[in-house]
Design an enzyme around this catalytic site. Sequence first.
Site, PDB file in Angstrom:
ATOM      1  N   ASP A  83       0.846  -1.190   0.000  1.00 39.59           N
ATOM      2  CA  ASP A  83       0.000   0.000   0.000  1.00 39.59           C
ATOM      3  C   ASP A  83       0.884   1.244   0.000  1.00 39.59           C
ATOM      4  O   ASP A  83       2.013   1.220   0.508  1.00 39.59           O
ATOM      5  CB  ASP A  83      -0.894   0.020   1.244  1.00 39.59           C
ATOM      6  CG  ASP A  83      -1.984  -1.043   1.197  1.00 39.59           C
ATOM      7  OD1 ASP A  83      -2.229  -1.579   0.103  1.00 39.59           O
ATOM      8  OD2 ASP A  83      -2.576  -1.319   2.250  1.00 39.59           O
ATOM      9  N   ARG A  84       0.355   2.333  -0.523  1.00 31.52           N
ATOM     10  CA  ARG A  84       1.112   3.587  -0.602  1.00 31.52           C
ATOM     11  C   ARG A  84       1.724   3.977   0.739  1.00 31.52           C
ATOM     12  O   ARG A  84       2.892   4.387   0.809  1.00 31.52           O
ATOM     13  CB  ARG A  84       0.191   4.705  -1.092  1.00 31.52           C
ATOM     14  CG  ARG A  84       0.871   6.079  -1.178  1.00 31.52           C
ATOM     15  CD  ARG A  84      -0.122   7.154  -1.528  1.00 31.52           C
ATOM     16  NE  ARG A  84      -1.129   7.268  -0.471  1.00 31.52           N
ATOM     17  CZ  ARG A  84      -2.228   8.015  -0.571  1.00 31.52           C
ATOM     18  NH1 ARG A  84      -2.486   8.689  -1.668  1.00 31.52           N
ATOM     19  NH2 ARG A  84      -3.104   8.058   0.434  1.00 31.52           N
TER      20      ARG A  84
END
Length: 241
Positions: A83-84
């Site tokens: 995930d970012r």
Amino acid sequence: MLLSALYLKTMKKMKPVPYRHRPKGLTILYEDRDIIVVDKSAGLLTVKATYEKEKTAHHILTNYVRKGSFKSTKQLFVVHRLDRDTSGVLLFAKSAEAKENLKLQWKAVRKKYVAVVHGILIEKSGTITSYLTENDDYEVFSVQSSRKGELAKTRYKVLREAKRFSLLEIELLTGKKNQIRVHFAEKGHPLVGDDKYGKKDAPKSRLALHSQYITFRHPHSGKELTFEAEVPGFFKSFFDA
């Protein structure tokens, strides 16, 4: 970073890359002709999205392997994603063959994370199992039926506790989207800094989730390799005296 000494002796040395072409925003932990392993910073996407195409790990590393040459046709292949807002170990393949090999062994690949969650867990270790699905708003959640969701299993162990927080070691036994974040939110212990599944009134901070290490077999040599990314000081700050 732990590597097979025999493999390192037999692997052809990579030529140093000019400083101006070295990637920014991530740290290369290891590179050879088949793979690149990096420590991704929080806030950096793994691959492009509709709202961002260039500030991604994949784009930055593709430019890196091409060494600034617009004529280069070298490609970089995504093996898995973070995930970012998750930091830590991220693996890319340099060829379609290497990617396919890694995909075939992926169920046997070991991936461990550390996370800070809200609250004190009653059970200090265990495995969370559910079936995950996603709604039209891209929110992941658990369902009862295996026909409506995909099996997700998360193993965890409490490492440290403070008055309001717990530091966990987490092993992904399956790799579903937002799996760790959803499992602990549904257990009543959302991750610190999770603005999607976490506490809405909690102070803003980075997501307290870090991909600490990964173990897999090299796609060419077959040697077992382990790579580790140091846990950021942010995680330890919750447990300082």
